[in-house]
Every structure is written in structure tokens, then in C-alpha cells.
Design a protein around this motif. Structure first.
Motif, PDB file in Angstrom:
ATOM      1  N   LYS A 131     -10.811  43.999  42.103  1.00  0.00           N
ATOM      2  CA  LYS A 131     -11.481  42.852  41.483  1.00  0.00           C
ATOM      3  C   LYS A 131     -12.998  42.989  41.703  1.00  0.00           C
ATOM      4  O   LYS A 131     -13.790  42.356  41.038  1.00  0.00           O
ATOM      5  CB  LYS A 131     -10.939  41.603  42.194  1.00  0.00           C
ATOM      6  CG  LYS A 131     -11.336  40.297  41.690  1.00  0.00           C
ATOM      7  CD  LYS A 131     -10.287  39.248  42.117  1.00  0.00           C
ATOM      8  CE  LYS A 131     -10.690  38.458  43.325  1.00  0.00           C
ATOM      9  NZ  LYS A 131      -9.721  37.408  43.706  1.00  0.00           N
ATOM     10  N   TYR A 132     -13.363  43.820  42.685  1.00  0.00           N
ATOM     11  CA  TYR A 132     -14.759  43.914  43.144  1.00  0.00           C
ATOM     12  C   TYR A 132     -15.390  45.203  42.631  1.00  0.00           C
ATOM     13  O   TYR A 132     -15.682  46.133  43.394  1.00  0.00           O
ATOM     14  CB  TYR A 132     -14.805  43.807  44.673  1.00  0.00           C
ATOM     15  CG  TYR A 132     -14.058  42.596  45.155  1.00  0.00           C
ATOM     16  CD1 TYR A 132     -14.642  41.334  45.092  1.00  0.00           C
ATOM     17  CD2 TYR A 132     -12.738  42.695  45.607  1.00  0.00           C
ATOM     18  CE1 TYR A 132     -13.940  40.206  45.480  1.00  0.00           C
ATOM     19  CE2 TYR A 132     -12.032  41.569  45.997  1.00  0.00           C
ATOM     20  CZ  TYR A 132     -12.636  40.337  45.924  1.00  0.00           C
ATOM     21  OH  TYR A 132     -11.936  39.211  46.300  1.00  0.00           O
ATOM     22  N   GLU A 157      -2.661  44.873  45.458  1.00  0.00           N
ATOM     23  CA  GLU A 157      -1.737  45.708  46.244  1.00  0.00           C
ATOM     24  C   GLU A 157      -0.716  46.418  45.364  1.00  0.00           C
ATOM     25  O   GLU A 157      -0.204  47.475  45.717  1.00  0.00           O
ATOM     26  CB  GLU A 157      -0.996  44.835  47.275  1.00  0.00           C
ATOM     27  CG  GLU A 157      -1.888  44.187  48.320  1.00  0.00           C
ATOM     28  CD  GLU A 157      -2.574  42.917  47.844  1.00  0.00           C
ATOM     29  OE1 GLU A 157      -2.215  42.409  46.762  1.00  0.00           O
ATOM     30  OE2 GLU A 157      -3.491  42.444  48.530  1.00  0.00           O
ATOM     31  N   ASP A 170     -10.247  45.876  48.412  1.00  0.00           N
ATOM     32  CA  ASP A 170      -9.865  44.468  48.491  1.00  0.00           C
ATOM     33  C   ASP A 170     -10.313  43.879  49.829  1.00  0.00           C
ATOM     34  O   ASP A 170     -10.703  44.613  50.746  1.00  0.00           O
ATOM     35  CB  ASP A 170      -8.334  44.332  48.358  1.00  0.00           C
ATOM     36  CG  ASP A 170      -7.890  42.910  48.054  1.00  0.00           C
ATOM     37  OD1 ASP A 170      -8.753  42.028  47.814  1.00  0.00           O
ATOM     38  OD2 ASP A 170      -6.664  42.662  48.051  1.00  0.00           O
ATOM     39  N   LEU A 171     -10.230  42.571  49.912  1.00  0.00           N
ATOM     40  CA  LEU A 171     -10.537  41.876  51.159  1.00  0.00           C
ATOM     41  C   LEU A 171      -9.371  42.006  52.120  1.00  0.00           C
ATOM     42  O   LEU A 171      -8.208  41.904  51.716  1.00  0.00           O
ATOM     43  CB  LEU A 171     -10.786  40.390  50.886  1.00  0.00           C
ATOM     44  CG  LEU A 171     -11.994  40.070  50.023  1.00  0.00           C
ATOM     45  CD1 LEU A 171     -12.033  38.585  49.692  1.00  0.00           C
ATOM     46  CD2 LEU A 171     -13.282  40.491  50.732  1.00  0.00           C
ATOM     47  N   VAL A 172      -9.701  42.238  53.371  1.00  0.00           N
ATOM     48  CA  VAL A 172      -8.682  42.298  54.420  1.00  0.00           C
ATOM     49  C   VAL A 172      -9.089  41.307  55.500  1.00  0.00           C
ATOM     50  O   VAL A 172     -10.228  41.308  55.964  1.00  0.00           O
ATOM     51  CB  VAL A 172      -8.579  43.714  55.036  1.00  0.00           C
ATOM     52  CG1 VAL A 172      -7.491  43.747  56.099  1.00  0.00           C
ATOM     53  CG2 VAL A 172      -8.312  44.753  53.964  1.00  0.00           C
ATOM     54  N   SER A 173      -8.132  40.470  55.880  1.00  0.00           N
ATOM     55  CA  SER A 173      -8.418  39.533  56.963  1.00  0.00           C
ATOM     56  C   SER A 173      -7.507  39.861  58.133  1.00  0.00           C
ATOM     57  O   SER A 173      -7.896  40.563  59.069  1.00  0.00           O
ATOM     58  CB  SER A 173      -8.228  38.109  56.454  1.00  0.00           C
ATOM     59  OG  SER A 173      -8.435  37.194  57.485  1.00  0.00           O
ATOM     60  N   THR A 174      -6.271  39.411  58.103  1.00  0.00           N
ATOM     61  CA  THR A 174      -5.336  39.744  59.186  1.00  0.00           C
ATOM     62  C   THR A 174      -4.716  41.131  58.984  1.00  0.00           C
ATOM     63  O   THR A 174      -4.183  41.726  59.925  1.00  0.00           O
ATOM     64  CB  THR A 174      -4.174  38.733  59.227  1.00  0.00           C
ATOM     65  OG1 THR A 174      -3.496  38.778  57.956  1.00  0.00           O
ATOM     66  CG2 THR A 174      -4.677  37.329  59.465  1.00  0.00           C
ATOM     67  N   GLY A 175      -4.722  41.622  57.762  1.00  0.00           N
ATOM     68  CA  GLY A 175      -4.055  42.886  57.443  1.00  0.00           C
ATOM     69  C   GLY A 175      -2.594  42.694  57.063  1.00  0.00           C
ATOM     70  O   GLY A 175      -1.902  43.653  56.716  1.00  0.00           O
ATOM     71  N   ASN A 176      -2.117  41.446  57.111  1.00  0.00           N
ATOM     72  CA  ASN A 176      -0.695  41.185  56.832  1.00  0.00           C
ATOM     73  C   ASN A 176      -0.292  41.528  55.406  1.00  0.00           C
ATOM     74  O   ASN A 176       0.811  42.027  55.171  1.00  0.00           O
ATOM     75  CB  ASN A 176      -0.356  39.708  57.106  1.00  0.00           C
ATOM     76  CG  ASN A 176      -0.384  39.401  58.589  1.00  0.00           C
ATOM     77  OD1 ASN A 176      -0.293  40.310  59.420  1.00  0.00           O
ATOM     78  ND2 ASN A 176      -0.542  38.131  58.940  1.00  0.00           N
ATOM     79  N   THR A 177      -1.162  41.245  54.451  1.00  0.00           N
ATOM     80  CA  THR A 177      -0.827  41.519  53.041  1.00  0.00           C
ATOM     81  C   THR A 177      -0.658  43.025  52.824  1.00  0.00           C
ATOM     82  O   THR A 177       0.287  43.458  52.161  1.00  0.00           O
ATOM     83  CB  THR A 177      -1.922  40.966  52.107  1.00  0.00           C
ATOM     84  OG1 THR A 177      -2.134  39.588  52.427  1.00  0.00           O
ATOM     85  CG2 THR A 177      -1.526  41.103  50.651  1.00  0.00           C
TER      86      THR A 177
END
Ligand code: PRP
Length: 222
Positions: A131-132, A157, A170-177
Motif C-alpha cells: 500500500k506504501y 500478506e 507493510d507495517l509491523v507492530s506485534t508481528g502476529n499478522t
């Protein structure tokens, strides 16, 4: 003459939730919960301040065109918005503060069975879904890696899983996705947090309303 009113643009979710304590520090309480209401204009305890709910990627647009006087949006959103308008500084949005909220990072991720380092080393041309687009283009250009960018609007993903792309940005926060979709983070691109953006004309005309909020936000994030 009607009293000047201040409009703050926020997006639902993490940015909204993490902006609330900053607003509280400025003496502003939002009076409706966007998760329970369908309203797009939310009143506050201050008759001269309202919140409008917009898509995250629309926050800079609302502030640029004066639909909102100020807004909160991610560094990622700002970079992409400015790139559409010709690069950093082109839009003329005043960006006085990094609010240090909604922190995450922009990263490259691939399927666990894809040898990214080797593909890069060999000078392969990578198919990258994101998206970026501006952030991805600049990043791979700076590395000298040739890429074909595939623009997506969400669920990135899926692109490597379906064979449409070799990698995603993509954005990664917790890495769970990523984990849930058997992808691995192979290279961080940049740290992301949310910024306050202000319409420069509004800052002049509504200075007495905006200045105390800027000061309270600055103090609360120091
Ligand atoms: C972002 C991003 C990932 C997810 C990462 O999506 O696109 O899908 O968060 O978070 P995690 O590492 O904690 O799992 P977001 O929920 O912001 O919505 P979006 O798909 O609309 O971008």
C-alpha cells in the motif's frame, strides 16, 4: 458572528485511542465512542472543539484543504501523501510534533521459504506488493534493487501466499499478522509513529485555540 470552532481529524482505532490521553491533557474529552456510534462528527466537552472521523489516509487531505484544522496521522501516511503531491514539504502542512503514539515499523516481509538475501545479492528483479508505494520505491532504489511494485489497498500478506509477489512492504507492530500468515520480516525500513499536522492558515487565524493544544501535546509527549 458565530464563535470560531476547531476541528481535529482522527482515524478510528489505535490513533484515536492513543490520542485521547493527549486530548485529556489539553482539557478536551471526546463525548462519544466511535466504536459504539455511527456519527462522523464527535462533540467534545468544549463547545468550540469537535473531532471528525476520517480514513487514516484521508487525514492529511482534510487538514490540507481545511476540512479540519489539525489532525493526527502516521509518518507512513504523511510520506505517501506528500509523494502524491511532489515530495516532502510540497503540501505545506505544518508538522510541529511527533506524538510518539501508534508506534510500529515499516518492513519488508517474505514467505518463510523465500531466500530474500540471496535474491537481493543476485540482483534479481523482485515483485513487491504494498500500500506504501512511495516508501517502497525509495527504499529499494536506495539499495539499488530493481522492483516491480504492485499497489494494494489492504491484506498485503496474501500477495506472497498466492504467488502474486515475492515480498511485501507493510507495517509491523506485534508481528502476529505476519506469523499467522507464515511470513517473516526480513528487513526493517523505518520506524513509524504518529504526527500532529496543522493547517498553516488555521494556525494563523485560530492561534488562540490551537496554541494551547500544541503546548499541552508537547508537554504530554516530552
Ligand atoms: C496493520 C498492517 C498489518 C498489521 C500488523 O494493519 O497492515 O496487517 O497492522 O500488526 P501486527 O504486527 O501487530 O500484527 P492495520 O490493522 O493497521 O489495518 P490495515 O490493514 O487497514 O492497514
Amino acid at each position: 458572528m458565530s464563535q470560531a470552532k476547531l476541528t481535529l481529524a482522527l482515524s478510528k482505532g489505535r490513533i484515536f485511542e492513543e490520542t485521547l490521553p493527549l486530548l485529556r491533557a489539553a482539557g478536551i474529552e471526546v463525548l462519544e465512542d466511535p466504536e459504539k456510534s455511527r456519527k462522523l462528527i464527535l462533540p467534545t466537552n468544549r463547545p468550540d472543539v469537535q473531532v471528525v472521523l476520517v480514513r487514516a489516509s484521508d487525514v492529511p487531505t482534510y487538514v490540507q484543504y481545511g476540512g479540519a484544522d489539525l489532525g493526527v496521522c502516521g509518518r507512513d501516511t504523511l510520506i505517501e501523501h506528500e509523494a502524491e503531491w511532489g515530495g516532502a514539504g510540497s503540501v505545506g502542512l505544518y508538522q510541529p510534533l511527533d506524538l510518539k503514539i501508534a508506534k510500529c515499523r515499516m518492513s519488508v516481509a517474505v514467505r518463510a521459504d523465500f531466500d530474500y538475501a540471496n535474491a537481493v545479492r543476485q540482483g534479481a528483479r523482485l515483485k513487491v506488493a504494498t500500500k506504501y508505494v512511495a516508501i517502497a520505491r525509495d527504499f529499494f532504489a536506495s539499495k539499488g534493487v530493481h522492483v516491480d511494485l504492485i499497489k494494494l489497498y489492504g491484506s498485503m500478506e496474501l500477495a506472497p501466499l498466492t504467488g502474486m509477489a515475492d515480498a511485501i512492504v507493510d507495517l509491523v507492530s506485534t508481528g502476529n499478522t505476519l506469523k499467522a500468515n507464515h511470513l517473516v520480516e526480513v528487513e526493517p525500513i523505518m520506524d513509524i509513529s504518529s504526527r500532529l499536522v496543522v493547517n498553516p492558515a488555521a494556525l494563523k487565524v485560530k492561534r488562540e485555540l490551537i496554541r494551547p493544544i500544541l503546548d499541552a501535546f508537547a508537554q504530554a509527549t516530552a
